[in-house]
Structures are given as structure tokens and as C-alpha cells.
Design a protein around this motif. Structure first.
Motif, PDB file in Angstrom:
ATOM      1  N   SER B  23       0.745  -1.167   0.079  1.00 36.73           N
ATOM      2  CA  SER B  23      -0.060  -0.216   0.131  1.00 36.73           C
ATOM      3  C   SER B  23       1.105   1.440   0.159  1.00 36.73           C
ATOM      4  O   SER B  23       1.938   1.386  -0.460  1.00 36.73           O
ATOM      5  N   CYS B  24       0.429   2.637   0.756  1.00 36.03           N
ATOM      6  CA  CYS B  24       1.256   3.340   0.651  1.00 36.03           C
ATOM      7  C   CYS B  24       2.635   3.477   1.962  1.00 36.03           C
ATOM      8  O   CYS B  24       3.844   3.965   1.200  1.00 36.03           O
ATOM      9  N   GLY B  25       2.894   2.116   1.979  1.00 34.60           N
ATOM     10  CA  GLY B  25       3.954   1.942   2.279  1.00 34.60           C
ATOM     11  C   GLY B  25       5.092   2.428   1.676  1.00 34.60           C
ATOM     12  O   GLY B  25       6.438   2.933   2.400  1.00 34.60           O
ATOM     13  N   GLU B  28       6.403   5.836   1.998  1.00 35.75           N
ATOM     14  CA  GLU B  28       7.201   6.039   3.068  1.00 35.75           C
ATOM     15  C   GLU B  28       9.175   5.802   2.876  1.00 35.75           C
ATOM     16  O   GLU B  28       9.359   7.015   3.684  1.00 35.75           O
ATOM     17  N   GLY B  60       4.035  -0.182   5.799  1.00 36.50           N
ATOM     18  CA  GLY B  60       2.916  -0.632   5.091  1.00 36.50           C
ATOM     19  C   GLY B  60       1.858  -1.778   5.814  1.00 36.50           C
ATOM     20  O   GLY B  60       1.745  -2.337   6.622  1.00 36.50           O
ATOM     21  N   PHE B  61       0.281  -1.655   5.868  1.00 34.72           N
ATOM     22  CA  PHE B  61      -0.352  -2.846   6.820  1.00 34.72           C
ATOM     23  C   PHE B  61       0.238  -3.726   5.700  1.00 34.72           C
ATOM     24  O   PHE B  61      -0.342  -4.179   4.450  1.00 34.72           O
ATOM     25  N   SER B  88       2.961   3.519  11.511  1.00 35.03           N
ATOM     26  CA  SER B  88       1.755   2.704  12.423  1.00 35.03           C
ATOM     27  C   SER B  88       0.965   1.512  12.016  1.00 35.03           C
ATOM     28  O   SER B  88       0.463   1.104  12.890  1.00 35.03           O
ATOM     29  N   CYS B  89       1.222   1.547  10.522  1.00 35.37           N
ATOM     30  CA  CYS B  89       0.649   0.154  10.421  1.00 35.37           C
ATOM     31  C   CYS B  89       0.809  -1.041  11.150  1.00 35.37           C
ATOM     32  O   CYS B  89       0.696  -2.076  11.501  1.00 35.37           O
ATOM     33  N   MET B  95      -4.444   2.292  10.953  1.00 36.35           N
ATOM     34  CA  MET B  95      -5.777   2.817  10.981  1.00 36.35           C
ATOM     35  C   MET B  95      -6.720   1.979   9.947  1.00 36.35           C
ATOM     36  O   MET B  95      -7.149   1.737   9.395  1.00 36.35           O
ATOM     37  N   TYR B  96      -6.004   0.767  10.148  1.00 41.21           N
ATOM     38  CA  TYR B  96      -6.958  -0.303   9.356  1.00 41.21           C
ATOM     39  C   TYR B  96      -7.321  -1.394  10.882  1.00 41.21           C
ATOM     40  O   TYR B  96      -6.763  -2.432  10.251  1.00 41.21           O
ATOM     41  N   GLY B 118       4.489   7.199  13.148  1.00 38.99           N
ATOM     42  CA  GLY B 118       4.429   7.889  12.060  1.00 38.99           C
ATOM     43  C   GLY B 118       3.906   7.598  11.274  1.00 38.99           C
ATOM     44  O   GLY B 118       3.691   6.013  10.549  1.00 38.99           O
ATOM     45  N   CYS B 119       2.938   8.138  10.447  1.00 44.10           N
ATOM     46  CA  CYS B 119       1.962   7.499   9.148  1.00 44.10           C
ATOM     47  C   CYS B 119       2.065   8.757   8.071  1.00 44.10           C
ATOM     48  O   CYS B 119       1.055   9.529   8.431  1.00 44.10           O
TER      49      CYS B 119
HETATM   50  S1  SF4 Z   1       1.308   3.863   8.441  1.00 44.32           S
HETATM   51 FE1  SF4 Z   1       0.479   5.502   7.079  1.00 44.32          FE
HETATM   52  S2  SF4 Z   1       1.632   6.311   5.797  1.00 44.32           S
HETATM   53 FE2  SF4 Z   1       1.981   4.207   6.272  1.00 44.32          FE
HETATM   54  S3  SF4 Z   1       1.385   2.665   5.581  1.00 44.32           S
HETATM   55 FE3  SF4 Z   1      -0.337   3.406   7.137  1.00 44.32          FE
HETATM   56  S4  SF4 Z   1      -2.022   4.812   6.610  1.00 44.32           S
HETATM   57 FE4  SF4 Z   1       0.383   4.222   5.000  1.00 44.32          FE
END
Ligand code: SF4
Lengths: 179, 143
Positions: B23-25, B28, B60-61, B88-89, B95-96, B118-119
Motif C-alpha cells: 500500500s502507501c508503505g 514512506e 504498509g499494512f 503505524s500500520c 488506521m486498519y 509515524g504515518c
Molecule cells: S502508517 Fe500511514 S502511511 Fe504508512 S502504510 Fe499505514 S496508513 Fe499508509
């Protein structure tokens, strides 16, 4: 050709396709809005209807989607077909029983493309596509719970059981939110 | 006898990283790689095979499916190896945290050396974590 004429031409073309499709499918084809058609059919006609649409130029299977109508006790399956020639989207809808969610596969028409779409629907809703030889899960490897996109799947309970432990102080927050 | 510290010093001189991002990982670590923070200044490079890597970055999650692959990658890495979890994933699910198909605690699946919160985490935080590894090795007793 002026813009008005062009528009009229387009409308005529749409009408023509709708009439031809309605006649061939023996069903009323509806115009949702410009270039968007839909038709509702019986589940057993699905392969025939798709092949008729295919022959009329709706060659591209965009996707297959499933909606869970739990209070009506059925799944609505929608096949979204795109015509490159006419630049039109045709949605073929059908409803199957929730207790016995079986429908013929359209892999005979779209092979790999349909296979992938059907695998996803099978994975998330438990719909069985008869004739599709590869219904292995895409994302949910080793999944033991019920199909997760069904409305009666209690995901909060599932998450709590699978991932959280009440005796672990770090996870208290989850159970506090629940209370 | 060869001292452990001597050996480790060679290993951490240039930290080679292997990335496992969902994912968005991916975004980062991108600033760290890019020219503004430029991790290559410090000898950190991303390698194309886990067999060359010292550090495994996980961001990423993660899902149970991706975790299986991550474990395979981890097993292929030569010792000494470190796992750094970014964001934080991997720490709590981020947030998941309430999703049916994401891993909530990475340490249930892999031995995590360090978590970077961090996110997404700031590049400074990533460097901080890497320097902590280097410092740790330099601070090892001479035996
Ligand atoms: S910690 Fe935030 S930026 Fe990183 S994968 Fe999770 S939601 Fe995306």
C-alpha cells in the motif's frame, strides 16, 4: 455537421441498438442516461445474453459486481460490458438466491478476464460460478471465516476473535471502544 | 579469535536494505531514497535480492498473505539481520486496526528490531533508527 445534428445522430444510434438488443434478448432494455444501458434477465440466460451482447459489439467485460440484498435474500450480479465500436456501456443484471448462489460462468466468452472477475466475486461473496475451473482465493489466503463482503458477516466479532486478546493491556482500547 | 564487534562493524559499515512494502508503505521510504535526504550518502542502498541485505524494511499494512512472503524473504537474509518496521500500520494496524484482513502486530510474525512510528514516518526518523543500529554495534564490548 452541427452539434445538434450530431447529438440527434447519436440518439438515433442509441435507439437503434436498444431496439435491436431488446428484440434479440426478448427483454426490455432501459436507457439509464446517455450511453448507459441496462437490462435485467433470468440467471439461467446469462451465457446466452452475454454472447448476444458480445455479437452486437459489447466485446469488453469491464467487471462483474455483486450486491448483497440481504432483506430480499438474493445476490444481484451485474456484468458491465463495454462496446468499443459504439462507445456504450451495457449492464446485464441478474438475481440469484442467497442460499444457493450458483450461476453459470462466462469464461467461455471472456476466458482469463472473466476468470479473474469471478474469482473475486467468489472470494468475497461466496458465489459459485459453474464452469470456472480456477476459483482459488486472490487476496484471502488461508481464510477460514465466511465470505467477508456478505452483509451478515460480523467483521467486528471476527477481528476481535482473530487478532485481539482481552488479557493483553495493549489491546484494552479495542475492547473499550466496543463497550 | 575474531571478535564479534570486528565482524559486525564490517556488516554495518554500509547498510544494505531490502524493502517489503504494501500500500502507501512505499511512499514512506521514497523521500529517504530521493535526492533531498539521499540515503546513499550513508552507504545505504536498496538491493535486489534478500540474500545481499542487512536490513529488511517493512512498511504498509500487512496481510496474512503478504506476511508469508515476508517470512520467506527474512529467512533468505544472511545473519546478522535486522527488521525495521515503518509506520503505524505494522505497529498496531494503524488506521486498519479494525480490518478483517490486516496483521495487527508484526512481532507475532517476525522478530522486529525496531519500530519507527509515524504515518508516514519522517525521513529523519528512519535515519535515526539506522544510526541506532550503527551505534549499537560501535558500543559493543570488545570481546
Ligand atoms: S502508517 Fe500511514 S502511511 Fe504508512 S502504510 Fe499505514 S496508513 Fe499508509
Amino acid at each position: 455537421m452541427s452539434v445538434v445534428e450530431k447529438e440527434k445522430n447519436n440518439l438515433d444510434k442509441e435507439e437503434k441498438i436498444v431496439t435491436a438488443l431488446s428484440k434479440k434478448l426478448n427483454k426490455k432494455v432501459n436507457i439509464q442516461r446517455k450511453k448507459r444501458l441496462w437490462v435485467s434477465i433470468e440467471p439461467k440466460e446469462i451465457v446466452d445474453a452475454c454472447s448476444i451482447a458480445y455479437d452486437m459489439g459489447f466485446e469488453h467485460l469491464s467487471t462483474i459486481s455483486v450486491t448483497d440484498w440481504i432483506e430480499k435474500n438474493n445476490f444481484e450480479i451485474a456484468y458491465h460490458l463495454w462496446s468499443y465500436k459504439e462507445k456504450m456501456l451495457l449492464t446485464i443484471k441478474t438475481r440469484i438466491n442467497r442460499e444457493n448462489p450458483t450461476i453459470s460462468s462466462v469464461t467461455s466468452l471472456w476466458s482469463k478476464n472473466a476468470e479473474l472477475c469471478e474469482r473475486e466475486c467468489h472470494e468475497f461473496y461466496g458465489v459459485i460460478f459453474e464452469g470456472n475451473v480456477n476459483l482459488t482465493p486472490l487476496m484471502l489466503e488461508d481464510w477460514t471465516g465466511p465470505p467477508p463482503f456478505r452483509k451478515d458477516f460480523d467483521w467486528r466479532k471476527y477481528v476481535q476473535q482473530e487478532y485481539y486478546d482481552e488479557s493483553n493491556p495493549r489491546e484494552d482500547i479495542y475492547f473499550e471502544v466496543k463497550k | 579469535m575474531v571478535k564479534k564487534k570486528t565482524v559486525m562493524k564490517y556488516f554495518v559499515k554500509a547498510i544494505w536494505v531490502f524493502n517489503w512494502f504494501n500500500s502507501c508503505g512505499f511512499t514512506e521510504l521514497v523521500p529517504v531514497v530521493g535526492s533531498r535526504w539521499d540515503m546513499e550518502r550513508f552507504g545505504m542502498i536498496t538491493v535486489n535480492s534478500p540474500r545481499k541485505a542487512d536490513v529488511l524494511f517493512i512498511a504498509g499494512f500487512q496481510t496474512p498473505k503478504s506476511m508469508k512472503r515476508a517470512q520467506k524473504i527474512y529467512e533468505q537474509m544472511p545473519d546478522p539481520k535486522f527488521v525495521l518496521a515503518l509506520g503505524s500500520c505494522p505497529i498496531t494496524g494503524g488506521m486498519y486496526w479494525d480490518s478483517y484482513n490486516t496483521v495487527k502486530k508484526l512481532e507475532d510474525y517476525l522478530p522486529v528490531t525496531m519500530y519507527i512510528p509515524g504515518c508516514p514516518p519522517r525521513p529523519e526518523a528512519v535515519f535515526d533508527a539506522v544510526f541506532k543500529i550503527v551505534q549499537h554495534v560501535h558500543g559493543m564490548p570488545d570481546e
